[in-house]
Design an enzyme around this catalytic site. Sequence first.
Site, PDB file in Angstrom:
ATOM      1  NE  ARG A  66     -19.617  -9.653   1.979  1.00  0.00           N
ATOM      2  CZ  ARG A  66     -19.084  -9.677   0.764  1.00  0.00           C
ATOM      3  NH1 ARG A  66     -18.126  -8.811   0.454  1.00  0.00           N
ATOM      4  NH2 ARG A  66     -19.496 -10.539  -0.156  1.00  0.00           N
ATOM      5  NE  ARG A 123      -4.857  -3.273   2.738  1.00  0.00           N
ATOM      6  CZ  ARG A 123      -4.642  -4.394   2.051  1.00  0.00           C
ATOM      7  NH1 ARG A 123      -5.654  -5.087   1.614  1.00  0.00           N
ATOM      8  NH2 ARG A 123      -3.407  -4.825   1.851  1.00  0.00           N
ATOM      9  CG  ASP A 174      -6.398  -0.417  12.499  1.00  0.00           C
ATOM     10  OD1 ASP A 174      -5.619  -0.503  13.480  1.00  0.00           O
ATOM     11  OD2 ASP A 174      -6.925  -1.396  11.969  1.00  0.00           O
ATOM     12  CD  GLU A 209      -0.499  -1.418   7.136  1.00  0.00           C
ATOM     13  OE1 GLU A 209      -0.972  -2.553   7.246  1.00  0.00           O
ATOM     14  OE2 GLU A 209      -1.173  -0.372   7.260  1.00  0.00           O
ATOM     15  CG  HIS A 235      -3.786  -3.271   9.268  1.00  0.00           C
ATOM     16  ND1 HIS A 235      -3.344  -3.027   7.994  1.00  0.00           N
ATOM     17  CD2 HIS A 235      -5.066  -3.712   9.136  1.00  0.00           C
ATOM     18  CE1 HIS A 235      -4.304  -3.323   7.125  1.00  0.00           C
ATOM     19  NE2 HIS A 235      -5.356  -3.739   7.802  1.00  0.00           N
TER      20      HIS A 235
END
Length: 334
Positions: free
Chosen positions: A156, A240, A264, A269, A301
């Site tokens: 997607r 991820r 990102d 993290e 993120h």
Amino acid sequence: MKILMYSVRDDEQDAIQAWAAAHQIQVDTNDLEFHPETADLVKGYDGLVIQQRSPIGGDASLYQSLAAAGLKQLTSRTAGVDTIDIPAAKAAGLVVTNVPAYSPNSVAEMSVAQTMRLIRNLEMFDQRISQQNFQWAGLQAREIRSLTVGIIGAGRIGGTAARLFHGLGAKVIAYDVVRHVVRHPELEDVLTYVDTKEDLLRQADVVDLHVDLNETSAGLIDAAALKLMKTDAYLINASRGPVIVTDDLVAALKAGEIAGCALDTVEGENALFNQNHQGEVLQDTNVAQLMQMPNVIITPHVGFYTNLAVKNMVDISLDDVLAILNGETTAHAF
């Protein structure tokens, strides 16, 4: 009927209250992650919604205790479900759901924006300007229509990114481990599939990652993969953190094996992102090194963090809870 939502941010409250009012259902919230030590808070509720980046923890007894308390489901209002022990939840009779497509555009647009920033050397120009150096020598940009963008994971989000890059004139290629199982004929006019990850890495000027975190994707981009990339290619990760081996990425950047990257999401993290560490010495030496590199962009993120995505994450997750409690099915169940 009462639903409890964990780890709720202030910016989610309007959407939550609007949904609760529209459905005449009590929805309570807290700002805690769902773990064994916070699980008792859900007692007395009919539905449970979580959002977190660290594993729930505990063992199978935690999921059994939820079922014993009358819960029928465990819903994540994000796409990732690696924080949940799905087999243990299902064994306890809980239906696990997620929000697989809260807004493909939000993350895809982030990837395009980061790509544009890298190929136009905007990060480096910002650094020069901050030092009152207004020269442009050595920072000639590249036009996106001259590049081949390689997308790993053309689902997607990856498919949306492919359309955006194609619309800007780039040649788009893709590698997807499930393309022979899940076909996307709607993408045939915007991308060309390659047979292996290695083929994509060798050809792409920009490698854009859009994969779930699982056994096949963890460590997907390691030292060997980075050595296959062009030395003037860029790596974009809005999926991820563990998809990239950060030690190997730092080494590759230092060695000039790739031109730069936009991250990102990074390994580990949870100890950094959405927290203020101003004035502190970062304990994560890899992130500290990456932050000092002029050809690296790090964002905490936030690819998902748009007005439409936040509303969709709330609405879709609560819709799924309501469906399950009413004995109905949902397309988002595992």
